[in-house]
Design a protein around this motif. Structure first.
Motif, PDB file in Angstrom:
ATOM      1  N   PRO A   1       9.829   5.553   4.274  1.00  0.00           N
ATOM      2  CA  PRO A   1       9.487   6.961   4.029  1.00  0.00           C
ATOM      3  C   PRO A   1       9.874   7.323   2.597  1.00  0.00           C
ATOM      4  O   PRO A   1      11.052   7.264   2.233  1.00  0.00           O
ATOM      5  CB  PRO A   1      10.327   7.712   5.060  1.00  0.00           C
ATOM      6  CG  PRO A   1      11.454   6.782   5.403  1.00  0.00           C
ATOM      7  CD  PRO A   1      10.938   5.394   5.224  1.00  0.00           C
ATOM      8  N   LEU A   2       8.890   7.690   1.792  1.00  0.00           N
ATOM      9  CA  LEU A   2       9.116   7.844   0.358  1.00  0.00           C
ATOM     10  C   LEU A   2       8.436   9.119  -0.129  1.00  0.00           C
ATOM     11  O   LEU A   2       7.315   9.441   0.295  1.00  0.00           O
ATOM     12  CB  LEU A   2       8.558   6.625  -0.387  1.00  0.00           C
ATOM     13  CG  LEU A   2       8.984   6.414  -1.837  1.00  0.00           C
ATOM     14  CD1 LEU A   2      10.489   6.195  -1.956  1.00  0.00           C
ATOM     15  CD2 LEU A   2       8.241   5.211  -2.437  1.00  0.00           C
TER      16      LEU A   2
ATOM     17  N   PRO B   1       4.460  13.239  -0.504  1.00  0.00           N
ATOM     18  CA  PRO B   1       4.566  11.971   0.235  1.00  0.00           C
ATOM     19  C   PRO B   1       3.893  10.829  -0.519  1.00  0.00           C
ATOM     20  O   PRO B   1       2.793  10.985  -1.060  1.00  0.00           O
ATOM     21  CB  PRO B   1       3.843  12.267   1.555  1.00  0.00           C
ATOM     22  CG  PRO B   1       3.851  13.761   1.681  1.00  0.00           C
ATOM     23  CD  PRO B   1       3.750  14.271   0.276  1.00  0.00           C
ATOM     24  N   CYS B   2       4.569   9.712  -0.547  1.00  0.00           N
ATOM     25  CA  CYS B   2       3.987   8.476  -1.100  1.00  0.00           C
ATOM     26  C   CYS B   2       4.618   7.305  -0.354  1.00  0.00           C
ATOM     27  O   CYS B   2       5.328   6.486  -0.943  1.00  0.00           O
ATOM     28  CB  CYS B   2       4.173   8.379  -2.609  1.00  0.00           C
ATOM     29  SG  CYS B   2       5.831   8.716  -3.219  1.00  0.00           S
ATOM     30  N   HIS B   3       4.369   7.269   0.939  1.00  0.00           N
ATOM     31  CA  HIS B   3       5.024   6.315   1.819  1.00  0.00           C
ATOM     32  C   HIS B   3       4.627   4.886   1.453  1.00  0.00           C
ATOM     33  O   HIS B   3       3.444   4.563   1.323  1.00  0.00           O
ATOM     34  CB  HIS B   3       4.681   6.625   3.277  1.00  0.00           C
ATOM     35  CG  HIS B   3       5.020   8.021   3.680  1.00  0.00           C
ATOM     36  ND1 HIS B   3       6.296   8.525   3.586  1.00  0.00           N
ATOM     37  CD2 HIS B   3       4.236   9.037   4.156  1.00  0.00           C
ATOM     38  CE1 HIS B   3       6.298   9.787   4.011  1.00  0.00           C
ATOM     39  NE2 HIS B   3       5.068  10.113   4.354  1.00  0.00           N
ATOM     40  N   LEU B   4       5.645   4.065   1.323  1.00  0.00           N
ATOM     41  CA  LEU B   4       5.454   2.682   0.884  1.00  0.00           C
ATOM     42  C   LEU B   4       5.334   1.777   2.105  1.00  0.00           C
ATOM     43  O   LEU B   4       6.151   1.863   3.031  1.00  0.00           O
ATOM     44  CB  LEU B   4       6.653   2.266   0.026  1.00  0.00           C
ATOM     45  CG  LEU B   4       6.645   0.877  -0.587  1.00  0.00           C
ATOM     46  CD1 LEU B   4       5.494   0.727  -1.579  1.00  0.00           C
ATOM     47  CD2 LEU B   4       7.972   0.628  -1.291  1.00  0.00           C
TER      48      LEU B   4
ATOM     49  N   ARG C   1       0.852  -1.194   0.000  1.00  0.00           N
ATOM     50  CA  ARG C   1       0.000   0.000   0.000  1.00  0.00           C
ATOM     51  C   ARG C   1       0.889   1.245   0.000  1.00  0.00           C
ATOM     52  O   ARG C   1       1.956   1.265   0.625  1.00  0.00           O
ATOM     53  CB  ARG C   1      -0.911   0.044   1.228  1.00  0.00           C
ATOM     54  CG  ARG C   1      -1.842  -1.141   1.394  1.00  0.00           C
ATOM     55  CD  ARG C   1      -2.712  -0.937   2.629  1.00  0.00           C
ATOM     56  NE  ARG C   1      -3.286  -2.189   3.108  1.00  0.00           N
ATOM     57  CZ  ARG C   1      -3.934  -2.322   4.266  1.00  0.00           C
ATOM     58  NH1 ARG C   1      -4.064  -1.270   5.073  1.00  0.00           N
ATOM     59  NH2 ARG C   1      -4.422  -3.499   4.629  1.00  0.00           N
ATOM     60  N   VAL C   2       0.425   2.291  -0.689  1.00  0.00           N
ATOM     61  CA  VAL C   2       1.120   3.576  -0.729  1.00  0.00           C
ATOM     62  C   VAL C   2       0.210   4.631  -0.109  1.00  0.00           C
ATOM     63  O   VAL C   2      -0.974   4.714  -0.445  1.00  0.00           O
ATOM     64  CB  VAL C   2       1.499   3.967  -2.174  1.00  0.00           C
ATOM     65  CG1 VAL C   2       2.136   5.349  -2.200  1.00  0.00           C
ATOM     66  CG2 VAL C   2       2.428   2.921  -2.780  1.00  0.00           C
ATOM     67  N   PHE C   3       0.755   5.423   0.803  1.00  0.00           N
ATOM     68  CA  PHE C   3      -0.023   6.439   1.512  1.00  0.00           C
ATOM     69  C   PHE C   3       0.490   7.824   1.142  1.00  0.00           C
ATOM     70  O   PHE C   3       1.700   8.068   1.166  1.00  0.00           O
ATOM     71  CB  PHE C   3       0.092   6.246   3.026  1.00  0.00           C
ATOM     72  CG  PHE C   3      -0.618   5.020   3.542  1.00  0.00           C
ATOM     73  CD1 PHE C   3      -1.901   5.113   4.058  1.00  0.00           C
ATOM     74  CD2 PHE C   3      -0.002   3.780   3.494  1.00  0.00           C
ATOM     75  CE1 PHE C   3      -2.560   3.985   4.535  1.00  0.00           C
ATOM     76  CE2 PHE C   3      -0.650   2.650   3.966  1.00  0.00           C
ATOM     77  CZ  PHE C   3      -1.935   2.750   4.489  1.00  0.00           C
ATOM     78  N   ASP C   4      -0.436   8.738   0.831  1.00  0.00           N
ATOM     79  CA  ASP C   4      -0.023  10.099   0.470  1.00  0.00           C
ATOM     80  C   ASP C   4       0.018  11.039   1.667  1.00  0.00           C
ATOM     81  O   ASP C   4       0.279  12.235   1.517  1.00  0.00           O
ATOM     82  CB  ASP C   4      -0.933  10.667  -0.622  1.00  0.00           C
ATOM     83  CG  ASP C   4      -2.391  10.760  -0.198  1.00  0.00           C
ATOM     84  OD1 ASP C   4      -2.702  10.480   0.984  1.00  0.00           O
ATOM     85  OD2 ASP C   4      -3.224  11.111  -1.053  1.00  0.00           O
TER      86      ASP C   4
END
Length: 382
Positions: free
Chosen positions: A67-68, A51-54, A6-9
């Protein structure tokens, strides 16, 4: 069991305890630190840090996180790839956007592959490369990972880059600043004593220095520090990355991680430095000044950014003081060279090959420099 990606913005959508369980104790990797960056607006799409935390999930549990950020520029990274971006532009290609795993605006080495086992760490790297491909971005960069993580990245096809930072490591025999001074050779010890006298006892008045830690820091202190911090950037014709809202939110959420060192002359606040405090390490971050009518105070930067931090580390039994990026001059003050890493994956094989040749040449130069630095250490020879 199947692993879900999942990727979170925004990091606030990830449960803090689950994130921190994987992140460990480094203050800049805590959920609250990264959330303060986002909620203060220091990190967002407009700032060029999307932000596009993986994350990796197994049986409904968070088992891996990275942290991406999707970047539209290369500011605030401290691993310089401007020449790579120019090469893309010269060939009519887009270098931006790109993906980076890092602590924004912070050259702080530490974990980037937040997981409990190596299999999940490798899975995070492979997933991040996959996300880069799916987005059609030029590249993926992991900045300042641990040496073990860098090794994993190399095994997954990423190219490794070496840099040098300067870190202070406490000797178990040092219990005070005088103990530390006694370990230095005569010339370095004499110079430090002279610098400290000159900084604190100038012709324009005595300078008082206060170290304020945790809840001792007031809103007025933060407002003064932020003005100093912003002034440093303005003097270099650039905009500050962080704002007062970030520092205040960070302090509210993580007071024990905050150390302000404030200098005053004749009762007037003059300059300040901000350090992050971890369980076993101190991280030097930002400094700034608002000079009074008497003007510049020689040596005050070294006093606030190095010597006061060293005293704090010794008093609190901290093993390490990281002085930030670059700065060979730090060696004279007991900060020794250490190797830091970054890992890079470029989608275009032609540029990947060119970057690989560049990194091989650069690595040889960095290794030679590190060898030369090691022979110049400031400590007494026994």
């Amino acid at each position: 069991m199947a692993t879900e990606l999942r990727v979170f913005d925004q990091i606030e959508d990830i449960q803090p305890d689950a994130w921190n369980r994987l992140a460990g104790t480094h203050p800049a990797l805590q959920h609250a630190f990264l959330q303060a960056l986002e909620q203060s607006g220091s990190v967002d799409v407009q700032a060029g840090w999307q932000p596009c935390h993986l994350t990796l999930w197994r049986d409904g549990q968070l088992v891996g996180a990275m942290p991406l950020y999707r970047k539209s520029h290369s500011w605030g990274e401290y691993v310089f790839d401007w020449a790579w971006a120019r090469a893309y532009e010269q060939h009519g290609l887009d270098y931006y956007p790109k993906l980076i795993s890092a602590v924004p605006f912070s050259p702080l080495p530490g974990a980037r592959l937040l997981a409990e086992n190596d299999e999940d760490r490798r899975a995070l790297i492979e997933a991040a490369i996959g996300v880069t491909r799916e987005l059609g971005d030029s590249s993926l960069h992991i900045l300042f990972p641990t040496p073990t993580e860098a090794q994993f990245a190399g095994e997954c096809g990423m190219q490794l880059r070496e840099q040098i930072q300067f870190h202070w490591q406490r000797d178990p025999a040092w219990h005070s600043f005088d103990d530390f001074l006694a370990s230095l050779n005569h010339d370095k010890r004499k110079k430090i004593k002279q610098e400290r006298r000159k900084a604190l006892h100038g012709p324009d008045g005595e300078i008082e220095v206060l170290r304020k830690h945790g809840t001792a820091i007031t809103a007025r202190d933060w407002a003064f520090f932020e003005r100093c911090y912003a002034n440093t950037y303005l003097e270099h014709n650039s905009q500050p990355y962080l704002n007062l809202a970030f520092f205040k939110q960070l302090h509210a959420a993580m007071p024990d991680a905050c150390l302000l060192i404030i200098a005053s002359r004749n009762g007037q606040p003059l300059a300040a430095a901000f350090d992050l405090v971890g369980p076993d390490a101190l991280y030097g971050r930002y400094w700034g000044a608002q000079w009074d009518d008497a003007g510049f105070a020689p040596g005050l930067h070294f006093e606030l950014c190095y010597y006061q931090g060293l005293e704090f580390a010794l008093e609190h039994g901290l093993d390490t003081f990281e002085g930030g990026a670059q700065g060979e001059h730090k060696m004279a003050r007991g900060f020794m060279p250490v190797t830091t890493w970054s890992a890079h994956w470029l989608a275009d094989p032609r540029f990947a090959n060119a970057v690989g040749r560049f990194l091989a040449n650069e690595r040889q130069a960095v290794d030679e420099w590190a060898e030369a630095l090691a022979a110049q250490h400031p400590f007494r020879r026994t």
